[in-house]
Design a protein around this motif. Structure first.
Motif, PDB file in Angstrom:
ATOM      1  N   GLY A 141      53.794  -8.241 -17.582  1.00 43.67           N
ATOM      2  CA  GLY A 141      53.625  -8.400 -19.400  1.00 43.67           C
ATOM      3  C   GLY A 141      54.482  -8.282 -20.474  1.00 43.67           C
ATOM      4  N   ALA A 142      54.387  -6.833 -20.234  1.00 45.69           N
ATOM      5  CA  ALA A 142      55.892  -6.352 -20.680  1.00 45.69           C
ATOM      6  C   ALA A 142      57.619  -6.833 -21.198  1.00 45.69           C
ATOM      7  CB  ALA A 142      55.908  -4.798 -20.029  1.00 45.69           C
ATOM      8  N   PHE A 143      57.355  -7.758 -20.089  1.00 45.15           N
ATOM      9  CA  PHE A 143      58.891  -8.530 -20.292  1.00 45.15           C
ATOM     10  C   PHE A 143      57.973  -9.599 -19.438  1.00 45.15           C
ATOM     11  CE2 PHE A 143      63.035 -10.265 -18.481  1.00 45.15           C
ATOM     12  CZ  PHE A 143      63.387 -10.292 -19.744  1.00 45.15           C
ATOM     13  N   ASN A 144      58.770 -10.987 -20.500  1.00 42.14           N
ATOM     14  CA  ASN A 144      58.157 -12.635 -19.930  1.00 42.14           C
ATOM     15  C   ASN A 144      60.120 -13.028 -20.461  1.00 42.14           C
ATOM     16  OD1 ASN A 144      55.611 -12.081 -19.769  1.00 42.14           O
ATOM     17  ND2 ASN A 144      56.477 -10.855 -21.472  1.00 42.14           N
ATOM     18  N   LEU A 145      60.252 -14.188 -19.130  1.00 44.58           N
ATOM     19  CA  LEU A 145      61.220 -14.534 -19.669  1.00 44.58           C
ATOM     20  C   LEU A 145      60.848 -16.455 -20.236  1.00 44.58           C
ATOM     21  CD1 LEU A 145      64.883 -14.716 -19.298  1.00 44.58           C
ATOM     22  CD2 LEU A 145      63.456 -15.924 -16.648  1.00 44.58           C
ATOM     23  N   LEU A 146      61.698 -17.123 -21.449  1.00 42.61           N
ATOM     24  CA  LEU A 146      61.437 -18.238 -22.126  1.00 42.61           C
ATOM     25  C   LEU A 146      63.096 -18.891 -21.034  1.00 42.61           C
ATOM     26  CD1 LEU A 146      59.253 -18.270 -24.961  1.00 42.61           C
ATOM     27  CD2 LEU A 146      59.123 -18.328 -22.725  1.00 42.61           C
ATOM     28  N   GLN A 147      62.959 -19.942 -20.477  1.00 44.88           N
ATOM     29  CA  GLN A 147      64.019 -20.540 -20.329  1.00 44.88           C
ATOM     30  C   GLN A 147      64.067 -22.115 -21.777  1.00 44.88           C
ATOM     31  OE1 GLN A 147      66.677 -19.744 -18.681  1.00 44.88           O
ATOM     32  NE2 GLN A 147      65.703 -19.172 -16.342  1.00 44.88           N
ATOM     33  N   GLY A 148      65.126 -22.385 -22.236  1.00 44.83           N
ATOM     34  CA  GLY A 148      64.919 -24.000 -22.881  1.00 44.83           C
ATOM     35  C   GLY A 148      66.221 -23.482 -23.165  1.00 44.83           C
ATOM     36  N   ASN A 149      66.794 -24.575 -23.886  1.00 46.33           N
ATOM     37  CA  ASN A 149      68.024 -25.523 -24.330  1.00 46.33           C
ATOM     38  C   ASN A 149      67.830 -26.086 -25.225  1.00 46.33           C
ATOM     39  OD1 ASN A 149      67.176 -28.240 -23.603  1.00 46.33           O
ATOM     40  ND2 ASN A 149      69.445 -28.851 -22.638  1.00 46.33           N
ATOM     41  N   THR A 150      66.567 -26.038 -26.667  1.00 49.32           N
ATOM     42  CA  THR A 150      66.316 -26.045 -27.441  1.00 49.32           C
ATOM     43  C   THR A 150      66.129 -25.228 -28.735  1.00 49.32           C
ATOM     44  OG1 THR A 150      63.721 -27.376 -27.575  1.00 49.32           O
ATOM     45  CG2 THR A 150      65.394 -29.140 -26.584  1.00 49.32           C
ATOM     46  N   PRO A 151      66.353 -26.028 -29.703  1.00 50.10           N
ATOM     47  CA  PRO A 151      65.894 -24.906 -31.317  1.00 50.10           C
ATOM     48  C   PRO A 151      64.773 -25.103 -31.128  1.00 50.10           C
ATOM     49  CG  PRO A 151      67.857 -26.981 -31.557  1.00 50.10           C
ATOM     50  CD  PRO A 151      67.265 -27.307 -30.392  1.00 50.10           C
ATOM     51  N   GLU A 152      63.620 -25.817 -30.641  1.00 50.81           N
ATOM     52  CA  GLU A 152      62.034 -25.373 -30.998  1.00 50.81           C
ATOM     53  C   GLU A 152      61.426 -24.785 -29.943  1.00 50.81           C
ATOM     54  OE1 GLU A 152      63.830 -28.339 -30.059  1.00 50.81           O
ATOM     55  OE2 GLU A 152      64.090 -29.404 -32.349  1.00 50.81           O
ATOM     56  N   VAL A 153      62.356 -23.732 -29.265  1.00 46.20           N
ATOM     57  CA  VAL A 153      61.464 -23.279 -27.836  1.00 46.20           C
ATOM     58  C   VAL A 153      61.770 -21.353 -29.189  1.00 46.20           C
ATOM     59  CG1 VAL A 153      61.936 -21.862 -25.690  1.00 46.20           C
ATOM     60  CG2 VAL A 153      62.389 -24.032 -25.995  1.00 46.20           C
ATOM     61  N   SER A 154      63.072 -21.320 -29.371  1.00 45.69           N
ATOM     62  CA  SER A 154      63.516 -20.183 -30.074  1.00 45.69           C
ATOM     63  C   SER A 154      62.555 -20.037 -31.887  1.00 45.69           C
ATOM     64  CB  SER A 154      64.996 -20.566 -30.619  1.00 45.69           C
ATOM     65  OG  SER A 154      65.830 -20.714 -29.800  1.00 45.69           O
ATOM     66  N   HIS A 155      62.619 -20.770 -32.048  1.00 49.87           N
ATOM     67  CA  HIS A 155      61.749 -20.790 -33.322  1.00 49.87           C
ATOM     68  C   HIS A 155      60.056 -21.205 -33.249  1.00 49.87           C
ATOM     69  CE1 HIS A 155      65.407 -22.189 -36.343  1.00 49.87           C
ATOM     70  NE2 HIS A 155      65.544 -22.867 -34.877  1.00 49.87           N
ATOM     71  N   HIS A 156      59.821 -21.383 -31.820  1.00 49.08           N
ATOM     72  CA  HIS A 156      58.573 -21.948 -32.281  1.00 49.08           C
ATOM     73  C   HIS A 156      58.209 -19.931 -31.686  1.00 49.08           C
ATOM     74  CE1 HIS A 156      54.286 -22.960 -31.631  1.00 49.08           C
ATOM     75  NE2 HIS A 156      53.935 -22.425 -30.718  1.00 49.08           N
ATOM     76  N   LEU A 157      58.667 -19.118 -31.287  1.00 48.12           N
ATOM     77  CA  LEU A 157      58.848 -18.357 -30.156  1.00 48.12           C
ATOM     78  C   LEU A 157      57.998 -17.308 -31.592  1.00 48.12           C
ATOM     79  CD1 LEU A 157      58.381 -15.870 -28.336  1.00 48.12           C
ATOM     80  CD2 LEU A 157      61.504 -15.976 -28.007  1.00 48.12           C
ATOM     81  N   VAL A 158      59.897 -17.388 -32.751  1.00 51.57           N
ATOM     82  CA  VAL A 158      59.926 -16.126 -33.475  1.00 51.57           C
ATOM     83  C   VAL A 158      58.328 -16.286 -34.667  1.00 51.57           C
ATOM     84  CG1 VAL A 158      62.127 -15.437 -33.537  1.00 51.57           C
ATOM     85  CG2 VAL A 158      61.374 -17.995 -35.357  1.00 51.57           C
ATOM     86  N   ARG A 159      58.049 -17.241 -34.854  1.00 49.63           N
ATOM     87  CA  ARG A 159      56.848 -17.880 -35.819  1.00 49.63           C
ATOM     88  C   ARG A 159      55.492 -16.691 -35.514  1.00 49.63           C
ATOM     89  NH1 ARG A 159      57.512 -23.376 -34.800  1.00 49.63           N
ATOM     90  NH2 ARG A 159      59.342 -23.941 -35.904  1.00 49.63           N
ATOM     91  N   GLN A 160      55.025 -16.348 -34.023  1.00 48.89           N
ATOM     92  CA  GLN A 160      54.627 -15.918 -33.881  1.00 48.89           C
ATOM     93  C   GLN A 160      53.861 -14.550 -34.497  1.00 48.89           C
ATOM     94  OE1 GLN A 160      52.651 -17.752 -31.594  1.00 48.89           O
ATOM     95  NE2 GLN A 160      53.822 -19.187 -31.425  1.00 48.89           N
ATOM     96  N   ASP A 161      52.754 -14.175 -34.805  1.00 46.25           N
ATOM     97  CA  ASP A 161      52.661 -13.272 -35.799  1.00 46.25           C
ATOM     98  C   ASP A 161      52.559 -12.102 -34.754  1.00 46.25           C
ATOM     99  OD1 ASP A 161      51.638 -14.650 -37.939  1.00 46.25           O
ATOM    100  OD2 ASP A 161      50.000 -15.227 -37.365  1.00 46.25           O
ATOM    101  N   ALA A 162      52.315 -11.689 -33.161  1.00 44.09           N
ATOM    102  CA  ALA A 162      52.717 -10.686 -32.424  1.00 44.09           C
ATOM    103  C   ALA A 162      53.998 -10.243 -32.327  1.00 44.09           C
ATOM    104  CB  ALA A 162      51.362 -11.139 -31.231  1.00 44.09           C
ATOM    105  N   ILE A 163      54.687 -11.261 -32.389  1.00 46.79           N
ATOM    106  CA  ILE A 163      56.295 -10.836 -32.642  1.00 46.79           C
ATOM    107  C   ILE A 163      56.760 -10.203 -33.942  1.00 46.79           C
ATOM    108  CG2 ILE A 163      58.821 -11.623 -32.936  1.00 46.79           C
ATOM    109  CD1 ILE A 163      57.515 -12.150 -30.103  1.00 46.79           C
ATOM    110  N   LYS A 164      57.211  -8.525 -33.428  1.00 46.86           N
ATOM    111  CA  LYS A 164      57.534  -7.672 -34.738  1.00 46.86           C
ATOM    112  C   LYS A 164      58.219  -7.579 -35.206  1.00 46.86           C
ATOM    113  CE  LYS A 164      52.860  -7.119 -35.542  1.00 46.86           C
ATOM    114  NZ  LYS A 164      52.293  -8.036 -36.598  1.00 46.86           N
TER     115      LYS A 164
END
Lengths: 500, 500
Positions: free
Chosen positions: A212-235
């Motif tokens: 889990g120290a490296f995880n890959l997310l695929q996607g071609n929509t902005p939603e994936v990116s924005h939902h990712l940076v919204r997460q509290d644990a992302i520093k």
């Protein structure tokens, strides 16, 4: 649909069969690729961040040597992927095999650079010894050390499918710092991302570190990116790409309770200054080099020389040589249909501008492979219309004549922030233009003498960034040893007991 | 109205006779001060920023030695202000003369620390020599140096009228870096700000530097602050104060086109951990020290010990000693009516909480001088109600009993970011609680063994900051040599010609 066409979370490939999928465009064949990839769902994004967070304690508990060994293994694994990786990336990006082979080696060397830095003790602690006799009060011992920030969201770029993507500089420097990574892969080369992600997770397993120290997310929509940076644990967020996308991410980040750093490496026109007094034959040779630098990556390097400033009296020499070089240069496909579309829009606007005239181009009868061009203008046009100093991502550069030092100073004052700028001239010309160069320093992240802007050394003395809008954080570099500092923060330990 | 009761812009005191004015509150006399000060107008704010911007070229053109000499002269001038400055600040803040004399010396030493760092070559360049023989391509010479960011907005604090105000750490580190300053002074001590501002401008004049390199704006409304940080020419913000004000400034900064760093040093409860196994007489002595630390500044230090964690079996020992110390401690006025009001509101809420009980207090029959108090609770109350971990700015601390390591780990996990935390215990106790302490590191900017959190050393190994909400930028320190790095950014110079 194969599992490997989904997300890699905690070492497991998972795919939701009900979600939207996308196919990358294969530029050389100008058609959709033969494999569909699944977009990450909100639940998968949250799960990836949660796994990254859960792996943090193990990753931050490693020694510098253990992280160095991990980076070396990732580097080795990239090489083991061999020709099949290069062939797939070639299909996905249209980039030449030779270039891709070189870029993979650069990526391997980058991983090894951080490994070496860790072994050399970078970054060093600041230590001040206790002084019990200090007056009026004893001085306690102080040690300033560094801690990793926590899980990092890394966004890959389209133009460097290895060096600024899945195992690129952001991932390498984050892991070197001890930060888990959630990688939002660029949708232009999803197969490449998947192969490289597997190589990273294999290295983690090899070193008994959590997958889990490296995880890959695929996607071609902005939603994936924005939902990712919204997460509290992302520093922290590492990003390489366009200003427009970075600005959108910044707006989302601004909504967070906790402010976190956004390290967005964007682009610029990288002004090239030909100083007065250069013999015509040297101007001609320099023009050939500038053309080659622009054609490298077909204008799709963030350090591509996009604006050339030339003494007005020598501008015809530049035009003449540029015509010779460009006439013979093959047209190339751009990286993605989106980049091609933006490039065509921008060049259509430039073509209508009466202050610009085309002075050199190559030839193409394939609309998917736009021609490269050089447009002539005057330095005052650039000063009066700063939109001409916006980056054109593709093979177009502007050549502007100037008449005097005042022209140069006025243009420097009008320049937005730049990743780089090169000054071309002998010692005498440089000395005579010290005022221009001193002012220019404040507009750039890297000031270059008599060399091309393309080619960014992997070094502890490199700085790859620059004042906004070249990057979103002028204090940070995305290339070189100091890139690791983006994902570390100081901790002062006071009156620490002596260890046994 | 005297000119010096207005704004100091480009070395000129100016006052608009038609604008709102404010009078500071004199806490010891509990009345409004005898002098009215004018709020800066929008036009004055813009003029101050413009003068700062115009002075930037001269300031950045100075040598490190020239900036060091400037800082030394500012330090000398602060001492020359002598007793009249101390007497005025004493009236404006209510802080004891002895404390103010000490704080001024700290401020002088802080200016000299940055001067010394500049003379020692801080921050050092990273230099990599050229290697013309490198394969496959020659390595160009690279030098990574540092440039100042540009004009900085500095916000002074109420609780340190010298050390975190007009000539405090933010101003000193910005000038050391070569950045002009526009100082929004704290309205609690406007006369102090004016005297110190005059001393700074006199030093600039003494060194033939533009007076616009330091400008003072007074005001007691948010509008002055927000209009200042909106200005495009402002390239960084230094702030010491409350989370609420910093959050409001952050919202305004988020509206800017160009993102700039906000270095807000806020506050925290600075948890104090008494490890198991400490003899009762040591617990009693530690309790006396913690009480004195809390009473220092009457709970209005950002490092004040606000939460104490004590083995449940020894909590009565703590209560007993705390009662003895507090019973004899004099009540004091708080710094401003606003702080008094907030403190009363917060303590009123705490008084209604059935999970808290008052175990010690001092005595006061003056409502302007609130009593100091210690409230008892349980570690689980803190975990379940994290609002109890919010900073109380004033002389209140919570004492919570814990029973086991799991209690400690759960509380560490629940902790928001802290400026500091102290661990009190012998080597054996520390070794037995390594897991707790390792986790605690990730919640604090400074980890202290067996010492009080109050007292922040001026040192190159100091870090005064911490994870949000202790500060808005976990990577930065507002105290110590490294504070200068907040106002610098790297520049890489490639293939630089050898200088003569």
């Amino acid at each position: 649909m194969s599992q490997t066409n989904g997300q890699l979370i905690n070492g497991q490939w998972t795919v939701e069969s009900t979600v939207p999928t996308f196919r990358p465009h294969w530029p050389l064949m100008d058609k959709a690729g033969d494999t569909a990839y699944a977009c990450a769902t909100d639940a998968q994004i949250e799960q990836a961040v949660s796994c990254a967070q859960q792996s943090f304690a193990a990753l931050r508990g490693t020694s510098a040597e253990e992280r160095a060994a991990l980076l070396d293994t990732i580097a080795d694994n990239l090489l083991v992927l061999g020709e099949p990786l290069i062939a797939l990336t070639h299909r996905e990006t249209g980039l030449p095999v030779e270039r891709l082979t070189g870029e993979r080696m650069r990526t391997v060397n980058q991983l090894r650079l951080f490994a070496q830095a860790l072994r050399e003790g970078f970054p060093q602690d600041e230590v001040v010894a206790a002084d019990p006799g200090r007056q009026p009060l004893p001085l306690p011992g102080l040690r300033m050390t560094h801690l990793p920030l926590g899980p990092v969201a890394v966004f890959g770029a389209s133009n460097f499918p290895y060096a600024f993507s899945t195992a690129g500089g952001d991932t390498a420097s984050a892991l070197a710092a001890g930060c888990p990574v959630v990688h939002k892969a660029h949708p232009a080369h999803p197969g490449t991302n998947a192969m490289v992600a597997d190589a990273i997770v294999a290295a983690l397993r090899n070193h008994d570190l959590p997958a889990g120290a490296f995880n890959l997310l695929q996607g071609n929509t902005p939603e994936v990116s924005h939902h990712l940076v919204r997460q509290d644990a992302i520093k922290a967020v590492g990003f390489t790409g366009s200003l427009a996308v970075a600005e959108a991410l910044r707006k989302t980040l601004n909504q967070r309770d906790e402010p976190i750093p956004l390290y967005a490496e964007l682009g610029s026109v990288n002004p090239q200054w030909v100083l007065p007094g250069m013999p015509d034959e040297e101007v001609a040779e320099l023009t050939r080099q500038l053309c080659q630098s622009m054609l490298m990556g077909y204008g799709q390097f963030c350090t591509s020389p996009g604006v050339w400033l030339v003494p007005a009296g020598q501008i015809e020499t530049v035009f003449e040589q540029a015509r010779i070089v460009l006439d013979k240069a093959p047209a190339c496909a751009l990286l993605t249909p989106g980049i091609l579309h933006s490039y065509q829009q921008q060049t259509d606007v430039l073509a209508l501008n009466p202050q610009l005239s085309q002075v050199a181009r190559n030839h193409s009868d394939n609309p998917a492979q736009p021609y490269a061009q050089l447009l002539a203008t005057d330095v005052h046009a650039l000063i009066e219309n700063p939109r001409l100093l916006d980056e054109v991502f593709g093979p177009t550069a502007l050549i502007a004549g100037y008449r005097c030092t005042e022209d140069m100073l006025a243009l420097v004052a009008a320049l937005p922030g730049q990743l780089t700028s090169s000054v071309h001239g002998d010692a005498q010309a440089i000395a005579a233009h010290r005022e221009v160069i001193d002012a220019l320093q404040y507009k750039v992240g890297r000031l270059i003498y008599n060399q091309m802007p393309t080619g960014v050394e992997l070094s502890r003395a490199m700085h790859h960034g620059g004042p906004y809008p070249a990057s979103s954080d002028v204090r940070s570099t995305s290339v070189g040893t100091h890139a690791m500092l983006r994902f570390l923060r100081p901790l002062c330990i006071q009156n620490e007991p002596l260890s046994d």
